[in-house]
Design an enzyme around this catalytic site. Structure first.
Site, short mmCIF file in Angstrom:
data_model
loop_
_atom_site.label_atom_id
_atom_site.label_comp_id
_atom_site.label_asym_id
_atom_site.label_seq_id
_atom_site.Cartn_x
_atom_site.Cartn_y
_atom_site.Cartn_z
N HIS A 23 71.23 71.09 82.91
CA HIS A 23 72.42 71.46 83.67
C HIS A 23 73.55 70.44 83.45
O HIS A 23 74.70 70.72 83.81
CB HIS A 23 72.06 71.50 85.16
CG HIS A 23 72.64 72.66 85.91
ND1 HIS A 23 73.16 73.80 85.32
CD2 HIS A 23 72.77 72.87 87.26
CE1 HIS A 23 73.58 74.63 86.26
NE2 HIS A 23 73.36 74.10 87.43
N ASP A 98 76.79 74.23 80.70
CA ASP A 98 75.58 74.81 80.14
C ASP A 98 75.63 76.33 80.29
O ASP A 98 76.28 76.85 81.19
CB ASP A 98 74.35 74.26 80.87
CG ASP A 98 74.36 74.57 82.37
OD1 ASP A 98 75.36 74.20 83.03
OD2 ASP A 98 73.42 75.19 82.87
N ASN A 119 76.96 78.88 88.97
CA ASN A 119 77.55 78.49 90.26
C ASN A 119 78.73 77.53 90.13
O ASN A 119 79.64 77.57 90.95
CB ASN A 119 76.47 77.90 91.17
CG ASN A 119 75.52 78.97 91.66
OD1 ASN A 119 75.90 80.12 91.81
ND2 ASN A 119 74.27 78.60 91.88
#
Length: 194
Positions: A23, A98, A119
């Site tokens: 991430h 990512d 998100n």
């Protein structure tokens, strides 16, 4: 010719527990760019993140580098704060993140679009709108949706990690084009890499 990129925001989560996770490849890229430019990140509470100014070697252009310290799901707060303070237009912001939907090490550059379930992007779009540039770095997909959180928050296998570091190096080679406003050339260079 498009205008030059004025802010590169790498997405990730702050702290040593997340440093080497999939991430955090956005952080990996801006960290390497800062290292190559001989500049150091400094935490700025008003921007809720670590910030530094990067200057293109031998050129008058410079741009801000930002690593939000708000955690991924609140990335938009930090980016909106810095962009607003320095009056940086949305289209001159590059967000590096990512991407589960791309094979490991694949690079894709585009202007605008949705969040694709990411998100960090969802929060940026909520704060700023969607017309910013994105540099997507593929991390692959674990196969099952309920494995995603564990997958993105863990370190990649050695071979994958090598592919991701290679992708970061390739992306950095195209960045001077973006910093000169040559977005189409940058896309062509990144999308046709072998």
């Amino acid at each position: 010719m498009a205008s030059a990129i004025e802010l590169i925001a790498g997405l990730g989560n702050p702290g040593p527990d997340y440093e080497q996770t999939r991430h955090n490849v956005g952080f990996w890229l801006v960290d390497e760019l800062a290292r190559q430019g001989g500049v150091n990140f400094k935490f700025e509470s008003k921007f809720q993140g670590a910030v530094c100014k990067y200057t293109v070697s031998g050129q008058p252009q410079s741009c801000w580098l930002l690593k939000p310290h708000t955690f991924m799901n609140r990335s938009g707060q930090a980016i909106a704060g810095l962009a607003s303070f320095y009056k940086i237009p949305l289209e001159n912001i590059l967000v590096v993140h990512d991407d589960l939907d791309l094979p490991v090490g694949t690079l894709r550059l585009k202007q605008g679009g949705g969040h694709g379930g990411h998100n960090g992007l969802r929060d940026i779009i909520a704060h700023l709108g969607d017309n910013f540039m994105r540099l997507r770095i593929g991390i692959g997909h674990p196969g099952k949706g309920n494995d995603v959180t564990n997958y993105v928050l863990n370190r990649p296998a050695k071979q994958e990690e090598t592919l991701l570091h290679d992708a970061v190096a390739e992306a950095l080679m195209a960045l001077p084009l973006l910093l000169h406003g040559e977005r189409e050339k940058a896309m062509q260079q990144l999308h046709t890499r072998v």
